[in-house]
Design a protein around this motif. Sequence first.
Motif, mmCIF file in Angstrom:
data_model
loop_
_atom_site.group_PDB
_atom_site.id
_atom_site.type_symbol
_atom_site.label_atom_id
_atom_site.label_comp_id
_atom_site.label_asym_id
_atom_site.label_seq_id
_atom_site.Cartn_x
_atom_site.Cartn_y
_atom_site.Cartn_z
ATOM 1 N N ARG A 23 0.829 -1.206 0.000
ATOM 2 C CA ARG A 23 0.000 0.000 0.000
ATOM 3 C C ARG A 23 0.863 1.255 0.000
ATOM 4 N N PHE A 24 1.977 1.183 0.725
ATOM 5 C CA PHE A 24 2.860 2.351 0.789
ATOM 6 C C PHE A 24 3.543 2.591 -0.563
ATOM 7 N N VAL A 25 3.965 1.509 -1.226
ATOM 8 C CA VAL A 25 4.545 1.648 -2.568
ATOM 9 C C VAL A 25 3.522 2.276 -3.511
ATOM 10 N N HIS A 26 2.266 1.842 -3.406
ATOM 11 C CA HIS A 26 1.211 2.403 -4.259
ATOM 12 C C HIS A 26 1.006 3.886 -3.954
ATOM 13 N N ARG A 27 1.027 4.256 -2.679
ATOM 14 C CA ARG A 27 0.863 5.663 -2.295
ATOM 15 C C ARG A 27 1.958 6.511 -2.946
ATOM 16 N N LEU A 28 3.202 6.028 -2.874
ATOM 17 C CA LEU A 28 4.307 6.776 -3.466
ATOM 18 C C LEU A 28 4.207 6.820 -4.984
ATOM 19 N N ARG A 29 3.721 5.733 -5.570
ATOM 20 C CA ARG A 29 3.553 5.696 -7.027
ATOM 21 C C ARG A 29 2.561 6.780 -7.458
ATOM 22 N N CYS A 30 1.496 6.933 -6.697
ATOM 23 C CA CYS A 30 0.514 7.965 -7.008
ATOM 24 C C CYS A 30 1.090 9.360 -6.814
ATOM 25 N N ARG A 31 1.863 9.527 -5.773
ATOM 26 C CA ARG A 31 2.452 10.841 -5.495
ATOM 27 C C ARG A 31 3.487 11.228 -6.545
ATOM 28 N N LEU A 32 4.391 10.306 -6.881
ATOM 29 C CA LEU A 32 5.487 10.623 -7.795
ATOM 30 C C LEU A 32 5.086 10.549 -9.256
ATOM 31 N N ASP A 33 3.922 9.999 -9.533
ATOM 32 C CA ASP A 33 3.432 9.976 -10.909
ATOM 33 C C ASP A 33 3.284 11.396 -11.444
ATOM 34 N N GLN A 34 2.979 12.325 -10.552
ATOM 35 C CA GLN A 34 2.834 13.722 -10.953
ATOM 36 C C GLN A 34 4.183 14.354 -11.298
ATOM 37 N N ARG A 35 5.255 13.705 -10.884
ATOM 38 C CA ARG A 35 6.592 14.229 -11.168
ATOM 39 C C ARG A 35 7.305 13.376 -12.225
ATOM 40 N N ALA A 36 6.544 12.556 -12.919
ATOM 41 C CA ALA A 36 7.077 11.700 -13.991
ATOM 42 C C ALA A 36 8.188 10.793 -13.482
ATOM 43 N N ALA A 37 7.945 10.179 -12.346
ATOM 44 C CA ALA A 37 8.924 9.249 -11.777
ATOM 45 C C ALA A 37 8.250 7.916 -11.478
ATOM 46 N N ASP A 38 8.863 6.832 -11.935
ATOM 47 C CA ASP A 38 8.347 5.496 -11.676
ATOM 48 C C ASP A 38 8.730 5.068 -10.258
ATOM 49 N N VAL A 39 7.920 4.211 -9.655
ATOM 50 C CA VAL A 39 8.189 3.703 -8.312
ATOM 51 C C VAL A 39 8.004 2.194 -8.308
ATOM 52 N N SER A 40 8.953 1.500 -7.706
ATOM 53 C CA SER A 40 8.845 0.054 -7.568
ATOM 54 C C SER A 40 9.330 -0.330 -6.180
ATOM 55 N N GLY A 41 8.987 -1.536 -5.762
ATOM 56 C CA GLY A 41 9.423 -2.017 -4.456
ATOM 57 C C GLY A 41 9.790 -3.482 -4.531
ATOM 58 N N GLY A 42 10.797 -3.876 -3.772
ATOM 59 C CA GLY A 42 11.208 -5.274 -3.751
ATOM 60 C C GLY A 42 11.832 -5.635 -2.429
ATOM 61 N N TYR A 43 11.798 -6.933 -2.105
ATOM 62 C CA TYR A 43 12.315 -7.420 -0.826
ATOM 63 C C TYR A 43 13.653 -8.133 -1.007
ATOM 64 N N LEU A 44 14.475 -8.044 0.013
ATOM 65 C CA LEU A 44 15.734 -8.778 0.008
ATOM 66 C C LEU A 44 15.500 -10.280 0.146
ATOM 67 N N GLU A 45 14.478 -10.655 0.932
ATOM 68 C CA GLU A 45 14.253 -12.076 1.208
ATOM 69 C C GLU A 45 12.841 -12.292 1.733
ATOM 70 N N ARG A 46 12.436 -13.549 1.752
ATOM 71 C CA ARG A 46 11.234 -14.032 2.438
ATOM 72 C C ARG A 46 9.897 -13.535 1.902
ATOM 73 N N ALA A 47 9.872 -12.707 0.882
ATOM 74 C CA ALA A 47 8.606 -12.201 0.374
ATOM 75 C C ALA A 47 8.756 -11.801 -1.089
ATOM 76 N N THR A 48 7.634 -11.658 -1.759
ATOM 77 C CA THR A 48 7.627 -11.219 -3.154
ATOM 78 C C THR A 48 6.878 -9.888 -3.256
ATOM 79 N N PRO A 49 7.275 -9.041 -4.225
ATOM 80 C CA PRO A 49 8.297 -9.289 -5.241
ATOM 81 C C PRO A 49 9.713 -9.184 -4.676
ATOM 82 N N ARG A 50 10.583 -10.035 -5.177
ATOM 83 C CA ARG A 50 11.973 -9.969 -4.776
ATOM 84 C C ARG A 50 12.639 -8.756 -5.422
ATOM 85 N N LEU A 51 13.694 -8.285 -4.801
ATOM 86 C CA LEU A 51 14.430 -7.139 -5.312
ATOM 87 C C LEU A 51 14.906 -7.399 -6.735
ATOM 88 N N SER A 52 15.406 -8.610 -6.976
ATOM 89 C CA SER A 52 15.926 -8.937 -8.313
ATOM 90 C C SER A 52 14.842 -8.816 -9.385
#
Length: 280
Positions: A23-52
């Motif tokens: 939800r927080f990644v989505h909030r930032l995606r909505c905020r930064l969309d106005q500044r033409a910036a993409d937002v993504s999120g990933g985990y180091l371990e134990r959850a998806t999406p993985r960073l890789s």
Amino acid sequence: MKPPLLLIGQGSHDDAYAAEFGRFVHRLRCRLDQRAADVSGGYLERATPRLSDSVASLVARGHHRLVALPLSLSRLSDEFGAAMELEQKRHPTLMYDYGRPLGPDPRVLALLAERLNEAAAEIIKPSRPLELVGARPRLRAVDAPVEDSLHVEPGETAVVLVGEGSTDAAANAEIHRVSRLFWETHAYDFMTVETAFVSVTPPGVPGGLERCRRLGAKRVIVVPYLLFAGGMLERVWAQALAYGAGHPDLDIRCAEVIGDCETLADVVIDRYEEALQLVP
């Protein structure tokens, strides 16, 4: 178009944590969309999406420079650096700049104060014992008759600020520093702000509560220094609940985590913009 923001989470098996992170990644995606910036999120371990996977997706969409920001309240772990170095080997054209960890930003401390005040608001209600609620070991107030003798002044109320705990002594020392900053800036009317840790290093939550009791506190509010709800928060609540069961004379309240909110997003966006200043 600006370089994308890549939020890096430690990762957790807990669905509640993953959902709030998402939800927080989505909030930032909505905020930064106005500044033409993409937002993504990933985990180091134990959850998806993985960073890789998140990095591969950004590269596939034509991004070869990004701002990597560890979504962490503590100092930067070596794990984050090692993970990004590995991604750079996988994608030789990839370049990245780090955003500073959130740390004890004044706005983060103000959010902690909001959570403290929300928990302290229970003080004006009738005194209530601890109760286990549902499947989560959460502290909840249960109605009981009011007794004048149970009135507790702020000066008789202590705060336990609870960090995650680490094998890194400097990271643990930072939590002690945050406790002092929090006390002096937002909680000086209270008896004290003690430091405790969920795991790895002492004192644990029971140790922090015991110290407050020995200092003469009649009421203690446990404030998790954690971003999102999940297994770590449940451990804090469970430890406080177990201690409270053996000390019914001590009124214990537990605050919520900082959580997904606009103010936290403001801090992250400032870290992102700060990192962009380093991009030639």
